[in-house]
Design a protein around this motif. Structure first.
Motif, PDB file in Angstrom:
ATOM      1  N   LEU A  97     -41.740  -1.804  21.141  1.00 53.39           N
ATOM      2  CA  LEU A  97     -42.291  -0.538  21.634  1.00 53.39           C
ATOM      3  C   LEU A  97     -43.570  -0.137  20.888  1.00 53.39           C
ATOM      4  O   LEU A  97     -44.448   0.512  21.468  1.00 53.39           O
ATOM      5  CB  LEU A  97     -41.235   0.577  21.549  1.00 53.39           C
ATOM      6  CG  LEU A  97     -41.692   1.908  22.152  1.00 53.39           C
ATOM      7  CD1 LEU A  97     -41.970   1.801  23.641  1.00 53.39           C
ATOM      8  CD2 LEU A  97     -40.682   3.019  21.884  1.00 53.39           C
ATOM      9  N   THR A  98     -43.674  -0.557  19.627  1.00 51.24           N
ATOM     10  CA  THR A  98     -44.872  -0.181  18.852  1.00 51.24           C
ATOM     11  C   THR A  98     -46.124  -0.742  19.530  1.00 51.24           C
ATOM     12  O   THR A  98     -47.136  -0.044  19.652  1.00 51.24           O
ATOM     13  CB  THR A  98     -44.763  -0.739  17.404  1.00 51.24           C
ATOM     14  OG1 THR A  98     -43.520  -0.285  16.876  1.00 51.24           O
ATOM     15  CG2 THR A  98     -45.898  -0.284  16.538  1.00 51.24           C
ATOM     16  N   LYS A 101     -46.672   1.073  22.891  1.00 49.29           N
ATOM     17  CA  LYS A 101     -47.136   2.443  22.631  1.00 49.29           C
ATOM     18  C   LYS A 101     -48.619   2.438  22.233  1.00 49.29           C
ATOM     19  O   LYS A 101     -49.390   3.303  22.665  1.00 49.29           O
ATOM     20  CB  LYS A 101     -46.293   3.009  21.486  1.00 49.29           C
ATOM     21  CG  LYS A 101     -46.171   4.485  21.472  1.00 49.29           C
ATOM     22  CD  LYS A 101     -45.012   4.899  20.574  1.00 49.29           C
ATOM     23  CE  LYS A 101     -45.221   6.305  20.097  1.00 49.29           C
ATOM     24  NZ  LYS A 101     -45.451   6.449  18.695  1.00 49.29           N
ATOM     25  N   LYS A 102     -49.000   1.434  21.431  1.00 44.86           N
ATOM     26  CA  LYS A 102     -50.411   1.365  21.004  1.00 44.86           C
ATOM     27  C   LYS A 102     -51.326   1.147  22.219  1.00 44.86           C
ATOM     28  O   LYS A 102     -52.404   1.744  22.315  1.00 44.86           O
ATOM     29  CB  LYS A 102     -50.588   0.234  19.976  1.00 44.86           C
ATOM     30  CG  LYS A 102     -51.969   0.207  19.364  1.00 44.86           C
ATOM     31  CD  LYS A 102     -52.073  -0.817  18.259  1.00 44.86           C
ATOM     32  CE  LYS A 102     -53.530  -1.036  17.878  1.00 44.86           C
ATOM     33  NZ  LYS A 102     -53.726  -2.215  17.052  1.00 44.86           N
ATOM     34  N   MET A 104     -50.664   2.019  25.343  1.00 50.15           N
ATOM     35  CA  MET A 104     -50.680   3.234  26.172  1.00 50.15           C
ATOM     36  C   MET A 104     -51.447   4.360  25.488  1.00 50.15           C
ATOM     37  O   MET A 104     -52.196   5.098  26.126  1.00 50.15           O
ATOM     38  CB  MET A 104     -49.242   3.653  26.481  1.00 50.15           C
ATOM     39  CG  MET A 104     -48.527   2.622  27.356  1.00 50.15           C
ATOM     40  SD  MET A 104     -46.889   3.132  27.873  1.00 50.15           S
ATOM     41  CE  MET A 104     -45.897   2.766  26.450  1.00 50.15           C
ATOM     42  N   GLU A 105     -51.268   4.486  24.175  1.00 51.46           N
ATOM     43  CA  GLU A 105     -51.933   5.587  23.463  1.00 51.46           C
ATOM     44  C   GLU A 105     -53.439   5.358  23.367  1.00 51.46           C
ATOM     45  O   GLU A 105     -54.215   6.298  23.463  1.00 51.46           O
ATOM     46  CB  GLU A 105     -51.333   5.750  22.064  1.00 51.46           C
ATOM     47  CG  GLU A 105     -49.925   6.328  22.151  1.00 51.46           C
ATOM     48  CD  GLU A 105     -49.354   6.761  20.804  1.00 51.46           C
ATOM     49  OE1 GLU A 105     -48.416   7.557  20.811  1.00 51.46           O
ATOM     50  OE2 GLU A 105     -49.846   6.281  19.758  1.00 51.46           O
ATOM     51  N   PHE A 147     -48.663  -2.812  30.887  1.00 50.26           N
ATOM     52  CA  PHE A 147     -48.801  -1.669  29.947  1.00 50.26           C
ATOM     53  C   PHE A 147     -50.255  -1.198  29.975  1.00 50.26           C
ATOM     54  O   PHE A 147     -50.535  -0.015  30.096  1.00 50.26           O
ATOM     55  CB  PHE A 147     -48.400  -2.066  28.518  1.00 50.26           C
ATOM     56  CG  PHE A 147     -46.937  -2.387  28.391  1.00 50.26           C
ATOM     57  CD1 PHE A 147     -45.985  -1.432  28.704  1.00 50.26           C
ATOM     58  CD2 PHE A 147     -46.509  -3.634  27.975  1.00 50.26           C
ATOM     59  CE1 PHE A 147     -44.635  -1.718  28.609  1.00 50.26           C
ATOM     60  CE2 PHE A 147     -45.168  -3.928  27.875  1.00 50.26           C
ATOM     61  CZ  PHE A 147     -44.217  -2.974  28.199  1.00 50.26           C
ATOM     62  N   SER A 151     -51.736   2.257  31.937  1.00 52.51           N
ATOM     63  CA  SER A 151     -52.501   3.248  31.153  1.00 52.51           C
ATOM     64  C   SER A 151     -53.858   3.492  31.816  1.00 52.51           C
ATOM     65  O   SER A 151     -54.345   4.629  31.852  1.00 52.51           O
ATOM     66  CB  SER A 151     -52.755   2.746  29.731  1.00 52.51           C
ATOM     67  OG  SER A 151     -51.634   2.113  29.220  1.00 52.51           O
TER      68      SER A 151
END
Ligand SMILES: NC(=O)c1ccc[n+]([C@@H]2O[C@H](COP(=O)([O-])OP(=O)(O)OC[C@H]3O[C@@H](n4cnc5c(N)ncnc54)[C@H](OP(=O)(O)O)[C@@H]3O)[C@@H](O)[C@H]2O)c1
Length: 243
Positions: A97-98, A101-102, A104-105, A147, A151
């Motif tokens: 997930l890290t 998440k990176k 997407m963020e 992913f 995004s």
């Protein structure tokens, strides 16, 4: 000094765009994580085009710091180009997930966080323009990069909403959707030569869209038609394709 703010200024596409705008005589602010390298670019641009170029350290993931970062600029920009992006590793993201998440963020939340602050300033001043680099990857999710693609889809929708809000106060928002581009982001990928642009070609299209008052562009132009075809493939068939 009126200037264009470039977020993610060390991106290959952003560097090509900075040359295009500098050639037109526009001063620049290069905002990047690796701002020592941006400093070198700044000196080169200043000598080459006789413009003024400042640099700022900028991290799109420092959400809490964005308001004070923008407030700390000596004067507010004429416009902004957001070229921040991170392709990441799709396979890794599926179990980590890290990583997901990176991706997407960086491609969505980070860009939205800083553009929200800038958009509010432009709205109040009733002036400015925002150029956001999204991607054709956001037009339809594929197994190889969903992913990143999702995004970019969210970023495209964000820019569309922002354009809808800000056109009332004369602030332009331009969405740029590149196809394949030969840059640091894609250096490990095998790209089809026929469909791949150079950063300079993308930069030329961005400047042209800016000058012609376009809202959304695909670059190269034929990606509009490629994606139109990809979007109409029925899901029954699309889900079985190895894309
Ligand atoms: N290349 C393609 O095929 C392609 C296709 C469609 C869309 N795009 C989009 O085009 C834009 C420019 O990408 P590029 O192709 O020029 O690739 P690039 O050279 O890898 O540029 C991406 C830039 O994003 C910056 N960045 C990443 N995370 C950041 C963070 N947390 N804070 C600040 N900056 C950050 C990187 O900074 P560092 O220099 O510090 O690493 C890098 O300069 C991106 O939005 C990308 O998604 C590219």
């Amino acid at each position: 000094m009126p200037y264009l703010l470039i977020l993610g200024a060390r991106s290959d596409i952003a560097r090509a765009v900075s040359h295009r705008f500098a050639r037109k005589g526009l001063n620049l602010c290069l905002a990047a994580r690796r701002y020592e390298e941006a400093d070198r670019d700044a000196k080169d641009l200043e000598i080459r085009y006789r413009i003024r170029v400042m640099t700022r350290e900028f991290d799109a993931l420092d959400f809490e710091g964005h308001e004070s970062w923008y407030a700390g600029l000596p004067e507010k920009p004429l416009g902004v180009l957001c070229a921040v992006g991170f392709l990441g590793n799709q396979k890794k993201g599926e179990t980590n997930l890290t990583e997901a998440k990176k991706i997407m963020e960086t491609n969505y939340l980070g860009c939205v966080s800083i553009l929200n602050v800038i958009a509010n300033d432009f709205e109040e001043r009733k002036a400015g323009f925002i150029i956001g680099i999204s991607s054709v990857a956001g037009d339809r999710g594929r197994q190889s990069n969903y992913f990143y693609g999702s995004s970019k889809a969210a970023f495209t929708a964000y820019l569309s909403g922002l354009r809808n809000r800000l056109c009332r106060v004369n602030v332009r928002v331009i969405t740029v959707k590149p196809g394949f581009v030969r840059t640091g982001m894609t250096e490990d990928l095998e790209l089809p030569a026929m469909l791949t642009s150079s950063p300079e070609e993308v930069a030329r299209d961005i400047l042209s869209a800016f000058e012609k008052g376009k809202d959304v562009i695909y670059t190269k132009w034929y990606w509009k038609y490629i994606m139109a075809v990809i979007k109409i493939i029925p899901e029954k068939i699309f889900k079985k394709l190895n894309l």
